[in-house]
Write an enzyme that holds these catalytic residues in place. Sequence first.
Site, PDB file in Angstrom:
ATOM      1  N   GLU A  87       0.819  -1.112   0.118  1.00  0.00           N
ATOM      2  CA  GLU A  87      -0.128  -0.003  -0.028  1.00  0.00           C
ATOM      3  C   GLU A  87       0.862   1.264   0.126  1.00  0.00           C
ATOM      4  OE1 GLU A  87      -3.993  -1.639   2.223  1.00  0.00           O
ATOM      5  OE2 GLU A  87      -2.267  -0.769   3.585  1.00  0.00           O
ATOM      6  N   CYS A 100       3.368   8.491   0.539  1.00  0.00           N
ATOM      7  CA  CYS A 100       4.084   7.894   1.455  1.00  0.00           C
ATOM      8  C   CYS A 100       4.197   6.388   0.583  1.00  0.00           C
ATOM      9  CB  CYS A 100       3.023   7.740   2.491  1.00  0.00           C
ATOM     10  SG  CYS A 100       3.815   6.517   4.025  1.00  0.00           S
ATOM     11  N   CYS A 107       6.874  -6.579   7.086  1.00  0.00           N
ATOM     12  CA  CYS A 107       8.066  -6.024   7.692  1.00  0.00           C
ATOM     13  C   CYS A 107       8.415  -7.138   8.876  1.00  0.00           C
ATOM     14  CB  CYS A 107       7.553  -4.776   8.442  1.00  0.00           C
ATOM     15  SG  CYS A 107       9.004  -3.951   9.244  1.00  0.00           S
ATOM     16  N   CYS A 111       7.673  -4.205  15.421  1.00  0.00           N
ATOM     17  CA  CYS A 111       7.182  -3.234  16.559  1.00  0.00           C
ATOM     18  C   CYS A 111       5.623  -3.587  16.983  1.00  0.00           C
ATOM     19  CB  CYS A 111       7.308  -1.844  15.947  1.00  0.00           C
ATOM     20  SG  CYS A 111       8.894  -1.443  15.186  1.00  0.00           S
ATOM     21  N   CYS A 114       2.578  -1.389  15.622  1.00  0.00           N
ATOM     22  CA  CYS A 114       2.346  -1.283  14.258  1.00  0.00           C
ATOM     23  C   CYS A 114       1.469  -2.486  13.536  1.00  0.00           C
ATOM     24  CB  CYS A 114       3.747  -0.989  13.497  1.00  0.00           C
ATOM     25  SG  CYS A 114       3.690  -0.857  11.719  1.00  0.00           S
ATOM     26  N   CYS A 328      -0.315   6.210   9.917  1.00  0.00           N
ATOM     27  CA  CYS A 328       0.795   5.593   9.952  1.00  0.00           C
ATOM     28  C   CYS A 328       0.633   4.181  10.860  1.00  0.00           C
ATOM     29  CB  CYS A 328       1.886   6.570  10.975  1.00  0.00           C
ATOM     30  SG  CYS A 328       2.206   8.140  10.396  1.00  0.00           S
TER      31      CYS A 328
HETATM   32  N1  SAH Z   1       9.999   1.188   9.353  1.00  0.00           N
HETATM   33  C1  SAH Z   1      10.051   2.494   9.084  1.00  0.00           C
HETATM   34  C2  SAH Z   1       9.243   3.065   8.569  1.00  0.00           C
HETATM   35  C3  SAH Z   1       7.659   2.525   8.555  1.00  0.00           C
HETATM   36  S1  SAH Z   1       6.890   3.065  10.009  1.00  0.00           S
HETATM   37  C4  SAH Z   1      10.075   3.115  10.476  1.00  0.00           C
HETATM   38  O1  SAH Z   1      10.203   2.242  11.561  1.00  0.00           O
HETATM   39  O2  SAH Z   1      10.365   4.102  10.943  1.00  0.00           O
HETATM   40  C5  SAH Z   1       6.619   4.982   9.812  1.00  0.00           C
HETATM   41  C6  SAH Z   1       6.033   5.344  11.161  1.00  0.00           C
HETATM   42  O3  SAH Z   1       4.741   5.027  11.891  1.00  0.00           O
HETATM   43  C7  SAH Z   1       7.028   5.155  12.281  1.00  0.00           C
HETATM   44  O4  SAH Z   1       7.659   6.211  12.933  1.00  0.00           O
HETATM   45  C8  SAH Z   1       6.408   4.425  13.418  1.00  0.00           C
HETATM   46  O5  SAH Z   1       6.879   4.477  14.451  1.00  0.00           O
HETATM   47  C9  SAH Z   1       5.092   4.968  12.978  1.00  0.00           C
HETATM   48  N2  SAH Z   1       3.763   3.904  13.351  1.00  0.00           N
HETATM   49  C10 SAH Z   1       3.871   2.714  13.298  1.00  0.00           C
HETATM   50  N3  SAH Z   1       2.697   2.297  13.771  1.00  0.00           N
HETATM   51  C11 SAH Z   1       2.032   3.254  13.915  1.00  0.00           C
HETATM   52  C12 SAH Z   1       0.616   3.387  14.655  1.00  0.00           C
HETATM   53  N4  SAH Z   1      -0.268   2.357  14.897  1.00  0.00           N
HETATM   54  N5  SAH Z   1       0.213   4.653  14.949  1.00  0.00           N
HETATM   55  C13 SAH Z   1       1.086   5.743  14.782  1.00  0.00           C
HETATM   56  N6  SAH Z   1       2.360   5.618  14.139  1.00  0.00           N
HETATM   57  C14 SAH Z   1       2.818   4.417  13.813  1.00  0.00           C
END
Ligand code: SAH
Length: 343
Positions: A87, A100, A107, A111, A114, A328
Amino acid sequence: MINLLDLNKENLASVIDDKPYRAAQIFNWVFGKGLRDIEKMSNIPRKIRHDISHRAYIGYPEVAQIKRSSDNTEKIAYALEDGNIIESVLIPEKDHWSICVSSQAGCAMGCTFCCTARLGFTRNLSLGEIISQVLFPVHTYPERNFRNVVFMGMGEPLLNYENVVKAISIITDPDGPRISKRRITVSTCGILEMMPFLWKDTGAGLAVSLNATTQAQRSAIMPITRKYPLTGLIDALRAYQLPNRRRITIEYVLLGGFNDSREDARRLIGLLHGLKVKVNIIPLNPWPGCPFNAPDEKTVLAFEERLKDSPVAVMLRKEKGNDISAACGQLAGGTLNVDKKAC
Ligand code: SAH
């Protein structure tokens, strides 16, 4: 058959094997104009067009779905040749749009807050799969004035480093979509061994997802912290060479009751002391099954205020596209991917 979208200018020149300007002309058709039919390259002699058509094609992933949010944010699901869904998100700003993009299918970083992490890792995206996420919107909606590209979609861009670097060289090429280097940001969870190269190799901006202020707290939500401890990450930020006026972006996802206290703000300010950074506060965008809650508005504003009262530059990231799971951390090819419905 070679997909021309998988070739940067240099690779294209070696495949075309004609006068150097020929590769630049073809590059401009493919990346600057978004042409999809080799036969329509009108300034290329017919014989050369035929010859290329026998060996190569211009292959875009199929647009499987476009969802539009009430705030006009759009989420595009692309179906890749092997059936994977990735996406991208198109984000309207005042006088331009941002894109974006995803760098991996799924991935591996795990985390816990996420949604993409829930999918697990499938594979790195090819150069063509990355670049087409920029070419499709830029050439389909020229009136939108796409100006920013952020690598903040699915996946960890620094673990697909070569293709991300090549994609940035194409996006910024004067014969390509001509997006300024200054308007490209690569976001990482902190892959320390790759970070020092990014600026030199691309001139793009760096964003680091910090999200916590102690080793224990960060390890609990970002497993990568066990490989690269928080102190190493902060040292790497300190050592990161950037020209004077540029700053590293620090992303800090606020998880309700977990990292949003007065103490957390104080520790964050201390941790970032003396670094050339700006903090982007991102209130959690929850998804079904997410183990955290969004922080309440009062807490978010209080956290922001504490940072504002310090020397650390801060910005609250406005949530966009939440109603279509385009915000995000919500990208997961959701409705389309029946096997992975958890998200
Ligand atoms: N892997 C990379 C890029 C993808 S995530 C990274 O970790 O930076 C992009 C951003 O979205 C990151 O800053 C992450 O912390 C944030 N993110 C992930 N899950 C989220 C959520 N459920 N709500 C808000 N931000 C989130």
